[in-house]
Design a protein around this motif. Sequence first.
Motif, short mmCIF file in Angstrom:
data_model
loop_
_atom_site.label_atom_id
_atom_site.label_comp_id
_atom_site.label_asym_id
_atom_site.label_seq_id
_atom_site.Cartn_x
_atom_site.Cartn_y
_atom_site.Cartn_z
N GLU A 162 37.18 65.37 139.44
CA GLU A 162 37.23 66.46 138.46
C GLU A 162 37.93 67.70 139.06
N ARG A 207 53.48 58.43 125.78
CA ARG A 207 53.05 57.90 124.48
C ARG A 207 51.81 58.60 123.96
N GLY A 208 51.38 59.66 124.62
CA GLY A 208 50.27 60.44 124.07
C GLY A 208 48.93 60.14 124.68
N GLY A 209 48.82 59.04 125.40
CA GLY A 209 47.56 58.75 126.08
C GLY A 209 47.40 59.62 127.30
N PRO A 210 46.23 59.57 127.94
CA PRO A 210 46.03 60.40 129.12
C PRO A 210 46.93 59.97 130.27
N LEU A 347 51.90 48.01 130.70
CA LEU A 347 50.76 47.26 131.21
C LEU A 347 50.40 47.69 132.63
N MET B 178 48.15 48.33 120.86
CA MET B 178 48.70 47.59 121.99
C MET B 178 47.78 46.42 122.31
N ALA B 179 48.26 45.51 123.14
CA ALA B 179 47.45 44.39 123.57
C ALA B 179 47.90 43.99 124.96
N GLY B 180 46.98 43.55 125.76
CA GLY B 180 47.29 43.11 127.11
C GLY B 180 47.59 41.62 127.14
N ARG B 207 40.47 58.96 122.01
CA ARG B 207 41.01 59.97 122.92
C ARG B 207 42.51 60.18 122.71
N GLY B 208 43.06 59.57 121.67
CA GLY B 208 44.46 59.86 121.35
C GLY B 208 45.44 58.81 121.84
N GLY B 209 45.00 57.93 122.73
CA GLY B 209 45.89 56.86 123.18
C GLY B 209 46.00 55.79 122.11
N PRO B 210 46.89 54.81 122.32
CA PRO B 210 47.03 53.75 121.31
C PRO B 210 45.77 52.90 121.24
N GLY B 343 32.93 62.48 135.76
CA GLY B 343 33.18 62.40 134.32
C GLY B 343 33.04 60.99 133.78
N HIS B 346 36.63 55.54 131.01
CA HIS B 346 37.04 54.49 130.06
C HIS B 346 37.88 53.51 130.85
N LEU B 347 37.38 52.31 131.06
CA LEU B 347 38.05 51.37 131.95
C LEU B 347 38.16 49.99 131.31
#
Lengths: 683, 683
Positions: A162, A207-210, A347, B178-180, B207-210, B343, B346-347
Motif C-alpha cells: 500500500e 484498457r482501463g483495468g488497474p 494474458l 475477456m477469457a483466459g 473495478r472497471g476492468g473487462p 488491501g 482480486h486474484l
Amino acid sequence: MDGSSTAGDWTMADDVAVVFTPSGRRGRVARGTTVLAAARMLGVDLDSVCGGRGICSKCQVAPMEGEFAKLGLTVAADALSPWNAVEERYRAKRGLAAGRRLGCQAQLIGDCLLDVPPESQLHRQVIRKAADARPVAMDAATRALYVEVAEPDMHAPSGDFERLAAALARDWGVAGPMAGPAVLAGLQGALRAGNWAVTVAVHDDGRGGPPEITGVWPGFREGGLWGVAIDVGSTTIAAHLVSLADGSVAASAGLMNPQIRFGEDLMSRVSYAMLHPGGAAEMTRAVREALNRLVGEVAAAAGVERAALVEVTLVGNPVMHHLLLGIDPVELGHAPFALAVGGALHLAAAGLGLDALAPAARAYVLPCIAGHVGADAAAVALATAPDQSGELMLVVDVGTNAEILLGSRDRLLACSSPTGPAFEGAQISAGQRAAPGAIERVRIDPVTKEPRIRVIGCELWSDEPGFAEATAATGVTGICGSGIIEAVAEMRMAGILDASGLVGPAVATGTARCRPEGRTHAYLLHDGTPPILVTQGDVRAIQLAKSALYAGARLLMDALGVERVDRIVLAGAFGAHISPLHAMVLGMIPDAALDAVTSAGNAAGTGARMALVSRAARRQVEALVGRIEKVETAIAPRFQEHFVAANAIPHAADPFPHLAAEVSLPAPAFNAGEAGGRRRRRG
Amino acid sequence: MDGSSTAGDWTMADDVAVVFTPSGRRGRVARGTTVLAAARMLGVDLDSVCGGRGICSKCQVAPMEGEFAKLGLTVAADALSPWNAVEERYRAKRGLAAGRRLGCQAQLIGDCLLDVPPESQLHRQVIRKAADARPVAMDAATRALYVEVAEPDMHAPSGDFERLAAALARDWGVAGPMAGPAVLAGLQGALRAGNWAVTVAVHDDGRGGPPEITGVWPGFREGGLWGVAIDVGSTTIAAHLVSLADGSVAASAGLMNPQIRFGEDLMSRVSYAMLHPGGAAEMTRAVREALNRLVGEVAAAAGVERAALVEVTLVGNPVMHHLLLGIDPVELGHAPFALAVGGALHLAAAGLGLDALAPAARAYVLPCIAGHVGADAAAVALATAPDQSGELMLVVDVGTNAEILLGSRDRLLACSSPTGPAFEGAQISAGQRAAPGAIERVRIDPVTKEPRIRVIGCELWSDEPGFAEATAATGVTGICGSGIIEAVAEMRMAGILDASGLVGPAVATGTARCRPEGRTHAYLLHDGTPPILVTQGDVRAIQLAKSALYAGARLLMDALGVERVDRIVLAGAFGAHISPLHAMVLGMIPDAALDAVTSAGNAAGTGARMALVSRAARRQVEALVGRIEKVETAIAPRFQEHFVAANAIPHAADPFPHLAAEVSLPAPAFNAGEAGGRRRRRG
C-alpha cells in the motif's frame, strides 16, 4: 511553484523564458525551476525513471548558448545553475557526455534553449532498419519506475504494498495498481534490500483495468526491462529480445518448430489432433517448451535476467495460434474454419506455460484475421501498413502458407494460400532449410548453360577463386527456398525449362548437365558429393507452390476489381532473400516494375516487435484487423481456375509487360503436346 | 416496443396498467408486453438467466386477481395471456408451483398486479440464521448467463469467442469480456455440443476492468454457480460451499490446519520460517493442499462439479494470509509488524494453487487491518457491523489469537491479543479440540461440589439416565475450549477456586474431588478412563489467556475513553459455545448485562460468505478497514498493566455490577499469602 502562477505576467522579474527543441515547446517558468520540472509543465517529452533524483540520467538535455534571433532569445553562458555535485558524481561513476546536463539537477537561472536528445525522449521514435520501415514511437505497456517508499509505522499500520502504491501515485500518477502473489512475495525483501527504494515494472495495457506491478528490484535498477517478440511459424520459430526502453533488439534466435514431428504442414497437424486423443495437448506442450528454450537462449545471449523479461508478444498462423493457447485446432481443419478466438488477447504469460519469462510477465497475442489468415498476417499488415498507402500494395508473406494482403488506405483484403513447404526447401529432392552449406543464389549462363552458385555462410560465387576452400568446412549440402526459386527461374531463362515447366533433354538444351532421371530429366546444379540436381519433380513442386501463391494474389485482385498493383512487398525471412526478378520470371507474383518490388524482411516479427514497444501499435493492429476484408480461398470457385492458369512459367494468366521489358524468355518446347496444351489455354 | 412510447399518453387504449409487489413499482406498458419486459422497463428486480427463453424459470411471478382499491386497480381473471405451451412443457418437465407464471411467457393483456416472489428477485436479500445477522442483498461478482450465439459464417469470419461476446453484449449488456486459455480451450466444444447455445459464468468485480468469462457449459446449465468461503485459522480451516444464485450454504467442512506440525501458534510458525530455509514455502504448500482437500470435500458433499466452483473468498489472520499468498511472514514476527500487503486482493485462484476450483476461478482475499489484525477480523467487522451500530459494541473473535473490535458508528478500534491456544483446548492437561467425546458443558453443584457434564455428540447431561449408553461409542475423551471455560468458572462459583485462581484442597473445599497433584491440587471433573482432571496448571493457562483477552478489550476501552460497553458479541466457532455468564465469571470480558452478550457464530466465515455473494459487501469491508483505528497491543505500555490486573477470577480491574446481580461469588482463601497479595492489589 507551478506554471499557472507565472502565466499571467510575462514581465515578472522572477520568470525566465525556456524553449525546448526539437518539440519547439516554449514558455516562462519561475527562475530556479529544474529543467525536468519545466519540461513537465510545458508538456515536453523528457524521460525520467528515477523521478528526478539524479540516479537514472534519462533526463539529459543539451543546453545551447548564444543569440537565437528567430526565437527572440539570447542565452547566456550561465543560463543554467552551475554543474552540481550530483551531476559530478554521476559523470564520475557512469559517464555523462560533454555538453550534457541532468535535467533534474540543472535549474533555469536565465533564458534557456535546451535540446532534448532522442535518447532522453520517453516517446522517441524507433527507426527500423528496412528501407520501407515506418517509425514507431516508444509507448510500451510496461515501464520501469523508481520510487522511494515510506517506511512502515506501527502507529499507522499499512502494508508495504500500500505504501509502494502511494509512492507510485505520488511520483508517477499510477492509480490503484495491483500485484499478484509472485510479485508480492518478493516485495518486502526488495524494499529492505533497497533501503526503501525500489524500481518496479508497471504494466498498463491502457484498457482501463488497474495497472499491474510485474517486477520489483531493490534500489535503482540498471539494465532496463525487456520483452520478447515471437513469431511462431509452422516450420520455424523466431524470437527477438527487445528493450522496452528504446526498442533496440539485443538478441535474436530461431529454431525449428518441434511440432514438425507431428506433421509437416498445418493440415497434417490438425489431422494429428483429430486422430490422436491428447494430440493437440502434446503439440501445445511441444511448442511451449520450444518457446521457453528460445526465450532462455536470447536472454542468455544478451545477459538479461529472467525477472527482467516482463512482456512477450506472439504472432502465428491460426493453427499455431490455437495450439500455443492450448486450443484444439480441429475446427480450423474444415469449413467454416471457425477460430475459437480471433481478437487480441492480453494474458498472463504464466497462463501460457511461458516460465522462462518473469513469473508475472504479461503476454499480448496479436489478433487473427480469419480462420486461415492469422496473427502473423495481422503483424505483417501492421509492419508494412498497406492501410496507410496511397498506392495499391500487394503484400506477400511467403512461408508454409502464404499470407496475402492487397489494398491501400481505401480498402484492404486478405487471404491465405496453401503453398505448402516447397518454398522452404521441403518436398525438394535436394532441399534443406536455410543453413550454412545450402545453395541460396543461382545464375545460369544462357549460352553455356553453366551454373554459378552461392551458399549460405560464404560471400563468394562458385566461379570465384577461393570458393572451394571457403566452403570446405560446410560443403555444399543442398538447396534452400530462395535457391530453388532462383534455380528454376534461371533454368527457364536459360532455355533448360520450357513454359510448361518441362526440363529438356541434353539434345534439346545443349548441355550435358541435363540428364535422364527416370522417365524425365534433371539438371545437375552442382557436381559435388553429393551431386545436387534440380529434378522434374522439384520443378513441379515449385510450380504448385507458386501457382497457389499467384492464384491467391489474383483472387484478391479480382475481389478488388484491379488488373495490376502499384507495389509488391515480399515479407517473411525467406521473402528477404528472393530476387524480385526471379520471383517474377517464376510467376509467383503479378507483373510489376522491378523497383516496385521490395522486401520487408521478417515483417511478422517486426509487427510483433512493434506491438511489444507500442500500445498505439496494438490499437492499430486491432482496428486494422476489423477493417480487413477476408477472402476464403478454399471456397472461392475462381481460386482453382487461377491456380491452373498460373501453372506456366511465367504464369500465363496475365500479361507481364514489366517482366518482358527486363528479360526475353526463350520459348523451347520439349514436348509439343504438353506445352501446346498450355498455350491453347493461354489464348 | 419500449416504455417511452407509452409514457406520454396514459389513456391509450393499447396500454395496460401493471403494478409489481413487493417493490411497488408501477407503470403503463403496451398491451401484449411480456411480464419480464415490463419488469425491465420499470426497473423491477426480476431475475432471468436464460434471457427470456422459457428455460431457466428464474422469472416466475405470482399474478393476483380482484379489486385492489388502494392501488386503484381491478384485475380480471384473464389479465395475463393464457398459459402457453412453453409454460406447460416447463411445468411437466421440472414443475411449476400452482399460481405461478413464467414472466418471459405471460403477456399483459389487461391491468395486472404481479408479485415477484423472493426466489425470483436477482438482488434478493439473504437472511442469515444468527439473530443479529444483517441481511445481504445478492450481488455476486459472478453470474450465470445463457446466450444463443451466432454460428460461424465463412463469408464474414469471426472467432467463436467474438460471436459469444457479441451475444453477451446484445442480451446482457456485458461489454468487452475477456477469457483466459482454460475457458477458450473449452469454448468450441461447448458451443457445438449446445447447438450454439451456452451458459457462461461471467465475473465482473466492478473495478472497471473487462468482465471475465470463467466458465462455459453447453446449453442451459442446471445447478447454478458456486463459490467457496474459506476461513483459514491457525488451528482449524473452515470452508462453506455457497450458491452464487441465492447465497444458500450447501455444505460446510473443516479440518485442522496442517501447518500445526510447523508450530502451534503464529509466532512459532514465523520462527519456523525464519529458521528453516524454504520453511515458509513448505507451510504455503501445506495450507494450499489443505484448502484443495477441503474444497473437494464440500463440492463432493453437495455434488457440485469442479467447473462450477468459480469463486473463492479467503480470510485469515495476517500470518495465515501471508503464508496462503506465498509470502514469507518473517516481517510479521517483529516490530513494526509490516504487512507485505494489506488491501483486498482480486486474484486468479490458480495463482494461489487452488486447483480444486474451476481453472479460471477468481479469488477475493479480504483486506487485513494491520500487522496483527487480519482479514479474519475484517470479516468479523463486516459480519457484525459495529460500524453501523448506535450502541457501543465490543466484538471478540476468540481463537488462538483474539481479534477485538470496539466502537459504534462514530469510531471503530481494533486490536489483536495473543491469548494462545488454551481457549481451543491446547495447553490444557485433558484438552482436546471440539470433537465427539469432548466435554463442552460443565455444571458444579455449589453445595455438593459434584459436577455434571455434557459431551459433544450427546444431548444428555451426565446425571440424566442413558448418558453412559449414549456416550459409550465415543467415551469421554477430554475437555474442549468451551468446556474448560465453564469448568473453571463453575469451580470458582462453587468455591473450589479462589479469586487468585488457586485450586483448594479437599479440607478447604469440602470435596474429595480436590486431590493433591504435585505441590498443588486438581479437581476431578470426570471419573472415567482416563479420569479427567482440571489441574492448577490448566487454571493458570486459562488465566493467562483470559487476561490477554480482557487486557486487549480494556486497552481499546482506554483508547476510546469509556468504562463500559453497551453490547458484547462473541464471535468464532468457539464463541458460539461460550456461555456469557461463565465468560463473565471468568473475567474474559468486561461486565455487561447478560442479555447484552450475544454470539455471532463463526463471524469470520460469515464475513467471507458475505463477500462471496455481494460486491457491495466487498466495497463495505474495504472502506471499513480504512476507517478502523488500529491499536498495537505489543507496544502499548498499559497492555501489561491491564494484563496483570486481569489475572484474578473474575478480573479485578473494573467493577462488575451486572455480574454481581447474577451470581454471588464465594471468597475462599486457600493460601493467605497469594490470595492476600491479589487482594491488596485490588484495593
